[in-house]
Design an enzyme around this catalytic site. Structure first.
Site, short mmCIF file in Angstrom:
data_model
loop_
_atom_site.label_atom_id
_atom_site.label_comp_id
_atom_site.label_asym_id
_atom_site.label_seq_id
_atom_site.Cartn_x
_atom_site.Cartn_y
_atom_site.Cartn_z
N LYS A 326 0.85 -1.12 0.19
CA LYS A 326 0.00 0.03 0.10
C LYS A 326 0.78 1.28 0.15
O LYS A 326 1.62 1.39 0.92
CB LYS A 326 -0.76 -0.14 1.18
CG LYS A 326 -2.14 1.12 1.30
CD LYS A 326 -2.81 1.16 2.60
CE LYS A 326 -3.95 2.28 2.19
NZ LYS A 326 -3.34 3.70 2.12
N ARG A 331 -3.96 9.05 -4.58
CA ARG A 331 -4.71 8.26 -5.71
C ARG A 331 -4.82 9.30 -6.97
O ARG A 331 -5.18 10.47 -6.81
CB ARG A 331 -6.04 7.94 -5.13
CG ARG A 331 -6.74 7.04 -6.04
CD ARG A 331 -6.08 5.70 -6.19
NE ARG A 331 -6.64 4.70 -7.05
CZ ARG A 331 -7.71 3.83 -6.65
NH1 ARG A 331 -7.95 4.11 -5.44
NH2 ARG A 331 -8.32 3.15 -7.60
N GLU A 493 3.03 1.89 4.47
CA GLU A 493 1.61 2.11 4.73
C GLU A 493 0.82 0.73 5.01
O GLU A 493 0.09 0.67 5.91
CB GLU A 493 0.90 2.84 3.47
CG GLU A 493 0.71 4.21 3.45
CD GLU A 493 -0.21 4.64 4.26
OE1 GLU A 493 -1.54 4.64 4.03
OE2 GLU A 493 -0.04 5.01 5.52
N LYS A 498 -5.77 -8.33 -3.41
CA LYS A 498 -6.98 -8.09 -4.48
C LYS A 498 -7.15 -9.31 -5.06
O LYS A 498 -6.22 -10.35 -5.18
CB LYS A 498 -6.16 -7.06 -5.45
CG LYS A 498 -5.95 -5.70 -5.09
CD LYS A 498 -5.23 -4.96 -6.27
CE LYS A 498 -5.36 -3.42 -5.71
NZ LYS A 498 -4.66 -2.51 -6.86
#
Length: 994
Positions: A326, A331, A493, A498
């Site tokens: 992460k 973004r 982070e 996924k």
């Protein structure tokens, strides 16, 4: 589209020219871009109609008392004549929209951008916060900043100089309080919505106070106090109406939210969707080049690693899931198209998650002189790529250390690269993890595997400028923990898990992408004694009093000697506001009465206190206190993290007040060296197994139960060994995959059920006409049928439902076949969609069969909130907690994360004690607490009554023998009752039972 048939009157035409002729696009350009845009036949409503017909009625619903007792006593059961608050809100909004369509026309955009101003991307930010607006109003009304009203406006969070402080913390309310005494109008003005929009466009373009003040003066001369109050809320984009933008968009048009998700454009939503009966085609609802969309987000998950992987739908046939690091950045989506008008032949655009356009910063082409990124991307794309949309994270990279720089320096790095594109200093780096559009094709419906393949074939790494983000292909849960430990060691982070089989879902958090962050883990939990050095006034119902405090670490002797500093000096360390009860606030204020000093930004008290930041003003408190006059508080925290916001360069995550230490003074509090040593010791002891901290989510003991029919205790019978009914006689089936829900069955077992009830089995979907294709997974055969588009694929659950209903109806009706429902279908052919949808009501309740308990629960949950809402209460609460906000003092969330074991009663309690215990138990459950049946591993509290204190020794013995790493707290019932009374979770040590 069905637009208004009335011809626009002259006033409406003039209004249209004014409001659409002064923006970035001229009226002619707008007409060319939106050739079918609607035109209103009459002028827009007066501005005051917005708050009279919409804002105030919605706010009135928010103010109504809630709760089951009030609902029963005052409102009665919800129904057509007595709607729920949710239905009332929808009715209010629908009435306003209907009036607009009838009395104004089909162009709802002027109203929409004032109703949901936070979603209006066409109008730039005003650059005005509460204090700046307060100063403008002071000048406008020609009052002294030092007068009572001037002071109240500029210092809106502080208590008023008079005894009336009800508006402290509510800036718009305080403005109303001041303006109502001296507005130019006592009644509502006649400014129309279009005029307000025109002036707000000018305000957004205004530079500095000299240009802003005349615009505010126009509003002031034409509006009364209530109108100005709502105008200020619109400018601040803080409406808080009690109705979400999702509800408002959905009521305007069924496809409005979907179009907004792919465009982030209210204008397009209002102009392309005017007739609710005309639905978008699938292609119209997809993402498009140079049109910002709302990206998919990762879910905040508080489940175990195994549960996370299970929720992604891994199977034995396909056990794969992906693990990514992460990234700590912003973004970003990149759009690139061929454009001969741009030097280099490629035009770029960049948007953030919040739809802010960053093209000015990162560049619009290869030869853009102001580009911080695109000038380096000439070799980044395969020559065959004509256009593309990429999703990724813009991070800051330090080439010298070859490491990612923590979040907060990105814009500085980009501006430096604009000035010096070949600098060796920190720079923006775009890490790409998804490709969503390639060569005129939207591929969001493709699986992540296929999208990643398209990404690797289309994009080439440009070293430390734009790179494809790597991932680990995992097949076992055991692969997660080593990677998490690695990112913890590197101060990263966290991780993102996924599902490679998933498609891209716009503006959604779901179990296909799940975050695992270090602060979710059970690690750090020390109690620290720190000194209060500053205070912050609250807002809302806490307005007018200190609601949180700045705490500091004592500067150590070596720093004092080297700098010649005052021995009574502290560095800012963290802010704390949680865990205080009313008497704690009162005690702090009693011990420090008359000793607080207003913080002077121009003359900060650096002799005693130093804050973080280059200008020494980060996390600046409203008031400060001399260390020798202050009090020591004991706090508990989840973990420690680095932070430039505090002078210590690190801070506590999720600090919570525990108690006031009256036995300590400033000289005995924690020093910087003390804390560094404590932190090092905690890290050295952190060798235990890293597990997800599940104490924050409500844990309920789950037992595997047989599926039963609602209102019937009989179990489902799965017939084998010859025909049991003739319910499937004459039907032909092709079973394409195993069954996953509601129970797992193999392909062979499903075929046996079909044959046992009269059906015929074929191994090819084309072997015979009128074959029903059965499948619960997208295996190759299923995917092939879906791609053709004209074949229904039915889930095996339909067969079980048909058999169940035949059993309920009895032999006389066993030939009745349950019709297909939307939840029975894995894929629905377009020509069948409408017919299948008619077999259930608006909430998904079947017209033809009885529901089982799980289905009934789902129907009831779908009634409120709106059916098909993507809102997840669990994810929302988790996100609030991770951002340090939570639900404040709402009692309905007070004991969230607490799992209590109630010590069994010895039966000797009197009736009053027993009643008190029952009331406390109900409060605990109402406030999101969970009650365990035994002393299992998740129990956080053991609760006993005064009469049961004799059991404590035996209970502690049981806990000790269990070998648990985390020991639950043993407390009395008064911990529950007093926490409930105070509206905050109180420290357990005050109520410990020994």
């Amino acid at each position: 589209m069905a637009y208004s048939q009335k011809q626009p009157d002259a006033a409406a035409v003039e209004e249209d020219e004014r409001q659409y002729g002064s923006g970035p696009l001229s009226r002619e350009e707008l007409d060319a871009k939106y050739p079918h845009r609607p035109h209103n036949h009459s002028q827009t409503f007066p501005f005051h109609e917005l708050f009279k017909s919409l804002f105030n009625p919605l706010n009135d619903i928010k103010k109504r008392p809630t709760g089951p007792t009030v609902a029963r006593a005052k409102q009665g059961p919800h129904g057509p004549n007595n709607p729920s608050p949710h239905e009332m809100r929808r009715n209010i909004i629908q009435r306003f929209m209907s009036r607009w369509r009838s009395e104004v026309g089909d162009d709802f955009y002027p109203a929409m951008r004032l109703i949901v101003p936070e979603k209006d991307r066409d109008r730039p930010m005003y650059g005005l916060k509460e204090k700046a607006i307060g100063k403008l109003l002071v000048k406008l009304m020609k009052i002294s900043p030092d007068s009572e009203d001037g002071y109240n406006l500029i210092n809106w969070k502080l208590p008023g100089q008079s005894t009336t402080t009800r508006m402290a913390g509510d800036f718009a309310g305080r403005c109303f309080d001041v303006l109502s005494k001296r507005t130019m109008r006592s009644t509502v003005g006649n400014m129309r919505i279009a005029e307000v929009n025109e002036l707000l466009d000018k305000l957004a373009a205004a530079q500095g106070e000299s240009q802003q003040l005349p615009i505010f003066e126009t509003f002031y001369e034409n509006m009364n106090a209530e109108e100005l109050m709502w105008l200020i809320r619109i400018i601040l984009r803080q409406m808080k109406l009690g109705a979400s933008e999702k509800t408002i968009l959905d009521l305007w048009h069924p496809d409005a939210e979907a179009l907004f998700n792919v465009s982030s454009n209210l204008r397009r939503v209002c102009w392309e969707l005017t007739d609710p009966t005309q639905r978008l085609d699938d292609e119209e609802g997809g993402i498009g080049l140079m049109s910002c969309f709302q990206p998919q987000l990762a879910q905040f998950s508080m489940f175990s690693f195994q549960k996370m992987v299970d929720r992604m739908g891994v199977t034995e046939d396909d056990p794969e899931f992906w693990i990514e690091e992460k990234l700590d950045g912003e973004r970003m989506q990149l759009h690139m198209v061929e454009d001969d008008s741009v030097a280099g032949g490629k035009r770029f655009a960049f948007w953030s998650r919040k739809a802010k356009d960053y093209t000015y910063l990162y560049g619009n082409g290869f030869e853009d002189d102001n580009s911080a990124l695109t000038r380096h991307l000439k070799d980044a794309f395969d020559p065959r790529v004509r256009n593309i949309i990429l999703d990724g994270e813009m991070i800051t990279w330090d080439p010298e250390s070859d490491l990612m720089v923590p979040f907060g320096t990105l814009k500085t790095a980009a501006l430096e690269q604009q000035k010096n594109p070949f600098s060796t200093g920190i720079r923006p780096l775009f890490r790409v993890f998804d490709c969503l559009y390639i060569n005129d094709q939207d591929i969001t419906k493709f699986t992540l595997r296929d999208r990643y393949k398209a990404l690797t074939q289309s994009v080439r790494d440009v070293h430390r400028r734009m790179e494809i983000h790597s991932h680990v292909v995992a097949k076992s849960v055991d692969e997660i923990e080593p990677l998490l430990r690695k990112v913890v060691a590197e101060a990263s982070e966290g991780l993102v898990l996924k599902n490679p089989r998933s498609m891209y879902r716009l503006n959604s958090r779901n179990d296909d992408w799940m975050k695992v962050k270090p602060e979710y883990m059970t690690e750090f939990g020390e109690s620290l004694d720190c000194l209060i050095i500053g205070g912050y006034y609250g807002s809302g119902h806490k307005g007018g009093r200190l609601s949180s405090f700045l705490c500091g670490l004592r500067v150590t002797k070596n720093i004092i000697d080297s700098q010649g500093a005052n021995p009574m000096k502290f560095y800012s360390f963290f802010k704390v506001g949680g865990g205080f009860r009313a008497e704690d606030y009162d005690k702090v204020m009693y011990l420090t009465a008359g000793k607080w000093v207003t913080w002077d930004r121009k003359n900060p008290p650096t002799e005693y206190i130093e804050l973080g930041g280059p200008d020494g003003q980060y996390e600046r408190p409203d008031v400060w206190i001399k260390p020798s006059d202050s009090v020591v508080v004991e706090v508990r925290a989840a973990s420690v993290g680095s932070s430039d916001s505090f002078k210590t360069k690190f801070t506590l995550r999720f600090p919570r007040f525990k108690r006031i230490r009256t036995d300590k003074d400033w000289q005995s509090t924690l020093s910087i060296d003390d804390f560094i040593n404590l932190k090092a010791k905690a890290e050295a002891d952190r060798e235990k197994e890293m597990k997800v901290d599940s104490s924050r989510k409500r844990m309920t003991k789950r037992r595997k139960k047989e599926l039963v029919i609602a209102g019937n205790d009989s179990k489902i019978k799965t017939p084998y060994g010859g025909p049991q009914t003739k319910i499937l006689e004459g039907l032909n089936f092709c079973v394409l995959s195993e069954m996953l829900q509601p129970v797992k069955k193999s392909k062979a077992e499903i075929e046996e059920i079909i044959k046992s009830n009269g059906g015929s089995i074929f191994q090819s979907p084309t072997a015979k006409e009128h074959i029903l294709c059965i499948g619960d997974k997208k295996v190759v055969k299923v995917a092939s049928l879906i791609k053709r588009g004209h074949t229904n694929v039915i889930k095996p659950s339909w067969i079980l439902d048909a058999l169940k209903q035949a059993e309920i109806d009895g032999p006389g009706k066993e030939r009745f076949l349950v019709p297909f429902e939307p939840n029975h279908m894995l894929h629905v052919a377009p020509e069948s969609r409408e017919a299948i949808a008619r077999n259930v009501d608006q909430y998904g309740d079947s017209y033809a069969r009885d529901l089982n308990p799980q289905e009934l629960k789902g129907v009831l949950e779908d009634m409120m909130p709106i059916k098909n809402s993507t809102f997840s209460p669990t994810a929302f609460l988790s996100e609030l907690e991770q951002r340090g906000k939570g639900l404040g003092e709402l009692r309905g969330s007070l004991f969230r994360g607490c799992v209590a074991y109630l010590a069994p009663s010895d039966g000797k309690q009197n009736s009053a004690t027993e009643l008190e215990r029952k009331v406390a138990r109900l409060r605990f459950l109402f406030a999101a607490g969970a009650i365990a049946e035994d002393l299992h591993a998740e129990v956080t509290h053991v609760v006993v009554t005064n009469e049961d204190r004799g059991q404590v020794r035996a209970l502690r013995q049981q806990i000790a023998e269990s070998g648990r790493r985390k020991i639950p707290r043993v407390v009395g019932w008064d911990w529950v009752t007093e926490s409930w009374s105070e509206g905050t979770l109180l420290d357990e040590e005050r109520f410990a039972v020994v």
